[in-house]
Design a protein around this motif. Structure first.
Motif, mmCIF file in Angstrom:
data_model
loop_
_atom_site.group_PDB
_atom_site.id
_atom_site.type_symbol
_atom_site.label_atom_id
_atom_site.label_comp_id
_atom_site.label_asym_id
_atom_site.label_seq_id
_atom_site.Cartn_x
_atom_site.Cartn_y
_atom_site.Cartn_z
ATOM 1 N N GLU A 47 66.167 -0.899 18.555
ATOM 2 C CA GLU A 47 65.426 0.087 17.774
ATOM 3 C C GLU A 47 64.012 -0.388 17.426
ATOM 4 O O GLU A 47 63.512 -0.165 16.326
ATOM 5 N N MET B 181 59.844 -0.726 17.596
ATOM 6 C CA MET B 181 58.784 0.261 17.468
ATOM 7 C C MET B 181 57.602 -0.116 18.354
ATOM 8 O O MET B 181 57.394 -1.290 18.667
ATOM 9 N N ARG C 157 53.281 0.862 19.131
ATOM 10 C CA ARG C 157 52.071 1.463 18.562
ATOM 11 C C ARG C 157 51.611 2.585 19.487
ATOM 12 O O ARG C 157 51.492 2.404 20.694
ATOM 13 N N LYS D 115 47.198 8.402 18.163
ATOM 14 C CA LYS D 115 47.252 9.855 17.937
ATOM 15 C C LYS D 115 46.165 10.556 18.742
ATOM 16 O O LYS D 115 46.276 11.721 19.054
ATOM 17 N N MET E 179 49.762 4.974 15.094
ATOM 18 C CA MET E 179 50.986 5.055 14.309
ATOM 19 C C MET E 179 52.064 4.266 15.046
ATOM 20 O O MET E 179 51.921 3.954 16.221
ATOM 21 N N PHE E 180 53.118 3.925 14.345
ATOM 22 C CA PHE E 180 54.241 3.223 14.946
ATOM 23 C C PHE E 180 55.436 4.153 14.971
ATOM 24 O O PHE E 180 55.742 4.803 13.975
ATOM 25 N N VAL E 181 56.078 4.216 16.130
ATOM 26 C CA VAL E 181 57.272 5.044 16.294
ATOM 27 C C VAL E 181 58.325 4.247 17.044
ATOM 28 O O VAL E 181 58.008 3.313 17.778
ATOM 29 N N LYS E 182 59.577 4.612 16.848
ATOM 30 C CA LYS E 182 60.640 3.961 17.603
ATOM 31 C C LYS E 182 60.483 4.301 19.078
ATOM 32 O O LYS E 182 60.207 5.450 19.438
ATOM 33 N N TRP E 183 60.667 3.290 19.924
ATOM 34 C CA TRP E 183 60.561 3.501 21.361
ATOM 35 C C TRP E 183 61.589 4.544 21.823
ATOM 36 O O TRP E 183 61.308 5.361 22.697
ATOM 37 N N ASP F 165 62.472 7.163 20.404
ATOM 38 C CA ASP F 165 61.900 8.495 20.177
ATOM 39 C C ASP F 165 60.707 8.755 21.110
ATOM 40 O O ASP F 165 60.588 9.832 21.691
ATOM 41 N N ALA F 166 59.839 7.759 21.236
ATOM 42 C CA ALA F 166 58.618 7.915 22.037
ATOM 43 C C ALA F 166 58.932 8.184 23.502
ATOM 44 O O ALA F 166 58.271 9.001 24.142
ATOM 45 N N MET G 63 53.575 11.209 24.476
ATOM 46 C CA MET G 63 53.597 10.039 23.606
ATOM 47 C C MET G 63 53.691 8.749 24.429
ATOM 48 O O MET G 63 53.039 7.751 24.117
#
Length: 100
Positions: free
Chosen positions: A36, A38, A40, A43, A62-66, A68-69, A75
């Motif tokens: 899980e 994240m 970078r 945007k 922004m940082f998101v979970k891979w 999700d990305a 993304m």
């Protein structure tokens, strides 16, 4: 060292590093998915992987979970993976390290 696998030029070294970087990014994706992790993401549509200054921090990042990305192609294209040094920077470091 194996005499048949010596690096004979900076171009050869750089090409090998580029391949190693691609393989490392694939390994990072697998690790990030498993734990899980994240990534970078920019945007801004103008700042994408491969731009010369994409490693510079940006207030739009922004940082998101891979996990999700990776579901969103837009993304994925904005993920800020580490890049190789520019050729000119590599030469500067070589000259400094080996005393011209």
């Amino acid at each position: 060292p194996d005499p048949q696998s010596l690096v004979s030029s900076a171009d050869q070294l750089y090409a090998q590093a580029a391949i190693a970087n691609l393989l490392l990014i694939e390994r990072l994706k697998a690790w990030a998915l498993t734990c899980e992790g994240m990534v970078r993401v920019s945007k801004s549509p103008n700042q994408r992987f491969g731009s010369s200054d994409h490693n510079a921090p940006n207030r739009d990042d922004m940082f998101v979970k891979w996990s999700d990305a990776r579901q969103d192609p837009t993304m994925v294209n904005r993920v800020q993976w580490a890049s190789l040094k520019r050729h000119s920077r590599t030469i500067e470091k070589l000259l400094r390290s080996y005393g011209n």
